[in-house]
Write a protein that holds these residues in place. Structure first.
Motif, mmCIF file in Angstrom:
data_model
loop_
_atom_site.group_PDB
_atom_site.id
_atom_site.type_symbol
_atom_site.label_atom_id
_atom_site.label_comp_id
_atom_site.label_asym_id
_atom_site.label_seq_id
_atom_site.Cartn_x
_atom_site.Cartn_y
_atom_site.Cartn_z
ATOM 1 N N UNK A 37 0.861 -1.186 0.000
ATOM 2 C CA UNK A 37 0.000 0.000 0.000
ATOM 3 C C UNK A 37 0.889 1.225 0.000
ATOM 4 N N UNK A 38 0.459 2.250 -0.725
ATOM 5 C CA UNK A 38 1.259 3.459 -0.836
ATOM 6 C C UNK A 38 0.335 4.659 -0.929
ATOM 7 N N UNK A 39 0.562 5.630 -0.078
ATOM 8 C CA UNK A 39 -0.125 6.919 -0.216
ATOM 9 C C UNK A 39 0.868 7.921 -0.761
ATOM 10 N N UNK A 40 0.421 8.733 -1.706
ATOM 11 C CA UNK A 40 1.321 9.675 -2.355
ATOM 12 C C UNK A 40 0.750 11.081 -2.272
ATOM 13 N N UNK A 41 1.656 12.029 -2.302
ATOM 14 C CA UNK A 41 1.291 13.447 -2.374
ATOM 15 C C UNK A 41 2.409 14.156 -3.121
ATOM 16 N N UNK A 42 2.096 15.319 -3.645
ATOM 17 C CA UNK A 42 3.124 16.105 -4.288
ATOM 18 C C UNK A 42 4.122 16.639 -3.272
ATOM 19 N N UNK A 43 5.377 16.709 -3.674
ATOM 20 C CA UNK A 43 6.432 17.246 -2.814
ATOM 21 C C UNK A 43 6.435 18.768 -2.965
ATOM 22 N N UNK A 44 5.993 19.458 -1.938
ATOM 23 C CA UNK A 44 5.879 20.918 -2.010
ATOM 24 C C UNK A 44 7.235 21.594 -2.150
ATOM 25 N N UNK A 58 -1.273 11.276 -8.967
ATOM 26 C CA UNK A 58 -2.113 11.093 -7.794
ATOM 27 C C UNK A 58 -2.487 9.630 -7.604
ATOM 28 N N UNK A 59 -2.613 8.902 -8.694
ATOM 29 C CA UNK A 59 -3.050 7.501 -8.632
ATOM 30 C C UNK A 59 -1.890 6.513 -8.533
ATOM 31 N N UNK A 844 -9.037 12.516 -10.269
ATOM 32 C CA UNK A 844 -8.387 12.615 -8.965
ATOM 33 C C UNK A 844 -9.379 12.410 -7.824
ATOM 34 N N UNK A 845 -10.535 13.056 -7.925
ATOM 35 C CA UNK A 845 -11.511 13.026 -6.839
ATOM 36 C C UNK A 845 -12.787 12.288 -7.211
ATOM 37 N N UNK A 846 -12.786 11.587 -8.345
ATOM 38 C CA UNK A 846 -13.897 10.724 -8.767
ATOM 39 C C UNK A 846 -15.219 11.483 -8.887
ATOM 40 N N UNK A 868 -15.353 24.448 -5.919
ATOM 41 C CA UNK A 868 -15.765 24.733 -4.547
ATOM 42 C C UNK A 868 -16.946 23.868 -4.128
ATOM 43 N N UNK A 869 -17.811 23.518 -5.086
ATOM 44 C CA UNK A 869 -18.998 22.723 -4.790
ATOM 45 C C UNK A 869 -18.710 21.231 -4.831
ATOM 46 N N UNK A 870 -17.964 20.803 -5.849
ATOM 47 C CA UNK A 870 -17.800 19.365 -6.093
ATOM 48 C C UNK A 870 -16.399 18.837 -5.798
ATOM 49 N N UNK A 871 -15.412 19.714 -5.732
ATOM 50 C CA UNK A 871 -14.018 19.286 -5.614
ATOM 51 C C UNK A 871 -13.341 19.061 -6.952
ATOM 52 N N UNK A 872 -14.123 18.939 -8.020
ATOM 53 C CA UNK A 872 -13.544 18.671 -9.341
ATOM 54 C C UNK A 872 -12.598 19.791 -9.756
ATOM 55 N N UNK A 873 -11.418 19.420 -10.235
ATOM 56 C CA UNK A 873 -10.458 20.403 -10.714
ATOM 57 C C UNK A 873 -9.614 21.044 -9.649
ATOM 58 N N UNK A 874 -9.760 20.626 -8.392
ATOM 59 C CA UNK A 874 -9.008 21.273 -7.313
ATOM 60 C C UNK A 874 -7.697 20.571 -7.001
ATOM 61 N N UNK A 875 -7.449 19.433 -7.630
ATOM 62 C CA UNK A 875 -6.176 18.741 -7.381
ATOM 63 C C UNK A 875 -5.195 19.050 -8.503
ATOM 64 N N UNK A 876 -5.195 18.250 -9.562
ATOM 65 C CA UNK A 876 -4.217 18.506 -10.629
ATOM 66 C C UNK A 876 -4.714 19.533 -11.628
#
Length: 901
Positions: A37-44, A58-59, A844-846, A868-876
């Motif tokens: 198992x692996x959780x990933x995030x961008x390196x700031x 992200x996946x 990213x957020x399905x 802001x409403x759905x989360x869509x487009x807020x990641x990549x």
């Protein structure tokens, strides 16, 4: 984490595109059989991405399982020890060389391997075997840019950096759909655009990048040189070139100006030849003239052409003539497609170069030979990728080693490549997974995958970053550099006894500094400041841009002093003339087929195909066609269509869209035998090559389009992927889901063929069978259950409609089906109120299209508002252009008038 403990973060680099994003990974325990198992995030802290990741990055956690992995060496399909496999490879290569000479063997490598791997493979082939026959799949992506750089700058040097994308006032995307192929960079430019940066897109297709641009020039196929030459002629005409810069730093301007005079360069003539509106062309000219801070991004849309080098040179000519190079916010910028295409170019992974940006000139060749202690170092370039496989087909190359790439799918005229591999007396494949190419291997060698590899990669802005291991090596898998070094030692060669990847890197860095003056007359590629790294400092290496000075400082921009790596230190403008496509269209093949990438997939899906979320935005092969062409040909949106060229045929879902240029078709290049054998695109492509770079023309092949006209269709859901019965006249494709594998079928046969398919599918299924048949529609629904759990579902219909699949796929995750769910299997519809999420928009957020559309209807009038409403487009953010398109489409629909009472 499963045990509640915190996992240590490991900083590494993404294995996908040339952006080279930094990734922070935390390893945990998974309930799966392989325990990963692996959780990933961008390196700031990584300067390439500053914490952002695209949908693919992200996946990454969904791709580290061991399914499909090569975990032990095999010889002729049987397990073998490393000692035996290594000895056999060494013997067969050694014997072939002894009998037929060094040019009878070849390596075909990949931008997926690390710089250390590239270096060792190149040293073995060019230095000790003594042949130039090592080439890379980067030949398919970036070779034309390399050739243009070498002619203009004296070496393969990318002058700019990502900061220039923030500082530019104008960005020109020339054959570069950055919104899909380099989305993290596109978000930076999107932010700059909000501050006033202008965007121009040059692309026959109205891509997501073009959707939000200030100007889109939908040029005719292969008219790029005409467009850029016309721009330069216009800039000369209005005295907008920098004659002081030219006088001080550039040769060849007069010759280019004379060549331009051979054609009518009036805006009207250029617009007509490029098939764009005159007003749009003039707008482009004005934007370029008015914005000295201009970055021209060019990628595979420009490079993948029989005139790709000329396209690159035409772009470089404009920047050199205007002095827009070596300055903040101003440069021509070749964007690489793979994570380590640059590392391969640096270390000599291309057949026409030696390591360290040295060529086969006697002085360079002798220098490399002295450094390696290899007097037999190759004296001439080897065969480039397409020519290499043609030589294999002809029997001239009798042993080939393929490393970390899948040429049976990715090369043009891929059917001929398969014939070549089938004919070759000895084929070695080192890879981490089974592919279409491993099917032809006499010896398969298990290599490490991303997450297990340890070494370095170089991104598009010349930034060297570390890939670090997150997991121990599974099974008997080994690092690519070690596999090659062991074979080299078994062949009797010295100089391959490194103890670690750190020692390989040190040797590589020393080579770049060897007999390199380090001043303005030396080679620009110089890693002197990294040549004494200890294992500890190598392990801790932070991202850094070459050249790296002796004091360890990197270099953001090249040519800031106006000096280039040519004998006289001056850049060279090179005359180029426009040409039409290599193959002209005719009545039999009146359409132009263009192939390329899609947003959420990578290469031949060996990694991204493991992540179900990445398979939902475009779940199956498709072909885009303009409505006028579709109507004339009887092709319906959403129906299957046949794409035909002189080399073969593919079947894909038709997408009828005005985003496609009339007369043109677009197909993605990702699907393989494992996912959709009838949907493969590259066996259709003619192997027309740029005469200088050897890069194939993937962006234009004459084609025709016809309806498929299936007589029946169906789908089969099961927990595992399957091998379909052979010899049936059907089209199938596999779509990974979270808890099952979805197989879609369509055929043109009769009941006998459907029965044969069913017999093959159900063979070995154990459990309770429930069945429903409807004679009127020819529908049959079968479901198998065992211990209350769903095992498989098969639906087939002749003239009826098939039900949605999502709810059926979700039933496979249930530990026991309810009675309502069991009944629903036969009714063909979900129990209760149906929930339709629509096509996936945000991987990213399905987030599905229905949720996005609901937010828009409720008043969300921008991608930020939808996010802001759905989360869509807020990641990549790679889905933001699609969201903007949905907003525009909704706004274009007139509101309904209230009913009169």
């Amino acid at each position: 984490m499963a045990d509640g403990s915190a996992a240590a973060l490991v900083k590494t680099t993404c294995p996908y595109c040339g952006v080279g994003c930094g990734v922070s990974g935390a390893v945990g325990q998974a309930p799966s059989s392989d325990g990963r198992a692996l959780s990933v995030a961008g390196d700031a802290a990584h300067p390439a991405n500053l914490g952002r990741l695209c949908s693919k990055g992200t996946a990454l956690g969904a791709t580290v399982g061991l399914q499909g992995r090569l975990l032990e060496p095999t010889v002729n399909g049987k397990a073998a020890s490393w000692a035996d496999a290594t000895a056999l490879v060494a013997k067969r290569f050694r014997d072939t060389i002894a009998r037929h000479g060094p040019d009878s063997v070849a390596f075909y490598v990949s931008g997926q391997i690390l710089t250390e791997d590239y270096y060792v493979a190149n040293k073995l082939m060019k230095g000790f075997i003594g042949s130039g026959n090592i080439d890379t799949n980067s030949r398919l992506c970036m070779a034309s840019a390399v050739a243009a750089h070498k002619q203009a700058f004296g070496a393969d040097l990318v002058p700019g950096c990502y900061e220039d994308l923030d500082l530019a006032d104008l960005v020109v995307f020339s054959g570069h759909n950055a919104a899909w192929t380099h989305p993290v960079l596109f978000r930076r430019m999107e932010a700059a655009k909000a501050r006033g940066q202008k965007h121009v897109v040059i692309d026959p297709r109205r891509t997501d990048t073009a959707e939000g641009a200030d100007l889109h020039l939908a040029i005719a196929p292969q008219s790029d040189v005409r467009l850029w030459n016309g721009l330069l002629a216009h800039l000369i005409r209005i005295d907008a070139v920098d004659r002081d810069y030219i006088a001080a730093h550039v040769n060849g301007f007069d010759a280019v100006e004379a060549t331009l005079a051979e054609l009518d360069q009036s805006p009207a003539a250029v617009a007509a030849d490029c098939d764009v509106a005159l007003d749009d062309l003039l707008s482009f000219y004005k934007l370029f003239a008015d914005n000295p801070k201009t970055v021209s991004l060019f990628s595979m849309g420009a490079n993948q052409s029989a005139q790709g080098t000329a396209k690159g040179l035409s772009i470089l000519n404009v920047h050199l003539a205007t002095g827009r190079i070596g300055k903040p916010g101003s440069c021509p910028f070749s964007i690489t497609g793979q994570p380590n295409a640059m590392g391969g170019r640096e270390t000599g992974g291309m057949a026409n170069t030696l390591a360290g940006h040295m060529d086969f000139a006697p002085a360079d060749r002798d220098r490399v030979a002295r450094f390696w202690g290899a007097p037999d170092t190759a004296r001439a370039p080897g065969l480039k990728a397409v020519d290499m496989f043609e030589a294999i087909h002809a029997g001239k190359i009798k042993a080939v080693w393929v490393m970390a790439t899948n040429p049976a799918v990715s090369l043009p005229d891929a059917g001929r490549v398969r014939e070549a591999l089938d004919r070759c007396p000895f084929v070695v494949v080192s890879d981490c997974v089974e592919t279409d190419t491993t099917a032809f291997a006499d010896v398969k060698l298990p290599a490490l995958a991303w997450g297990e590899k340890d070494g370095t990669v170089t991104n598009s802005e010349r930034r060297i970053s570390r890939q670090r291991a997150l997991f121990p090596a599974p099974g008997q898998a080994r690092a690519d550099w070690r596999i090659v070094a062991d074979v080299a030692k078994a062949m009797g060669f010295d100089g391959f006894g490194w103890s670690s990847q750190a020692s390989v890197f040190r040797e590589w860095a020393r080579l770049t500094a060897y007999e390199n003056t380090g001043d303005e007359t030396g080679r620009v590629l110089n890693l002197a400041g990294l040549s004494t790294l200890t294992p500890e400092t190598y392990d801790q290496l932070l991202p850094i841009q070459w050249p790296v000075r002796a004091d360890g400082r990197g270099t953001p921009r090249l040519f800031t002093d106006g000096r280039f790596q040519t004998p006289d230190g001056r850049a060279r403008m090179v005359p180029v003339r426009p040409k039409g496509p290599a193959d002209a269209m005719d009545a039999a093949y009146p359409l132009s087929l263009n192939t390329g990438r899609i947003r959420d997939q990578w290469h031949t899906m060996t990694r991204t195909g493991l992540a179900p979320d990445l398979c939902r935005h475009a779940p199956e092969p498709f072909v885009e066609v303009h409505p006028a062409d579709a109507e004339a040909l009887g092709v319906q949106d959403g129906a299957l269509a046949r794409v035909i060229t002189v080399r073969g045929e593919a079947v894909a879902l038709a997408k009828v869209t005005e985003r496609q240029r009339p007369g043109g078709l677009f197909m993605p290049m990702h699907w393989t035998d494992a996912f959709a054998p009838s949907g493969r695109s590259n066996h259709l492509i003619a192997p027309n090559l740029d005469p200088t770079s050897g890069q194939p023309e993937f962006k234009h092949t004459p084609a025709r389009l016809r309806p498929y006209r299936e007589t029946w269709k169906g789908f089969f859901l099961t927990r595992d992927s399957l091998a379909l019965p052979s010899g049936l006249d059907l089209v199938w494709r596999r779509i990974p889901q979270d808890a099952c594998q979805q197989h879609e079928f369509a055929g043109r046969g009769d009941e006998v063929e459907r029965a044969a398919l069913r017999k093959g599918l159900v063979k070995g299924l154990v459990g309770e069978l429930v069945t429903y048949e409807d004679v009127a529609t020819g529908a049959r629904r079968d479901a198998w259950l065992r211990d209350g759990r769903l095992v498989a579902v098969l639906y087939i219909t002749i003239n009826g409609r098939l039900p949605p699949r999502d709810w059926l796929a979700e039933l496979f995750a249930e530990s026991e089906l309810s009675q309502d769910a069991r009944s629903a299997l036969l009714f063909g519809r979900p129990p209760g109120a149906p929930v339709d999420k629509g096509p996936l928009v945000c991987a990213c957020l399905k987030v599905g299209a229905k949720a996005v559309q609901a937010a828009i209807v409720a008043g969300a009038a921008s991608p930020d508002a939808v996010g802001a409403v759905t989360g869509a487009g807020t990641n990549c953010g790679s889905c933001r252009p699609e969201i903007a398109r949905m907003i525009a489409a909704t706004a274009a629909v007139p509101a309904k008038e209230p009913a009169h009472v």
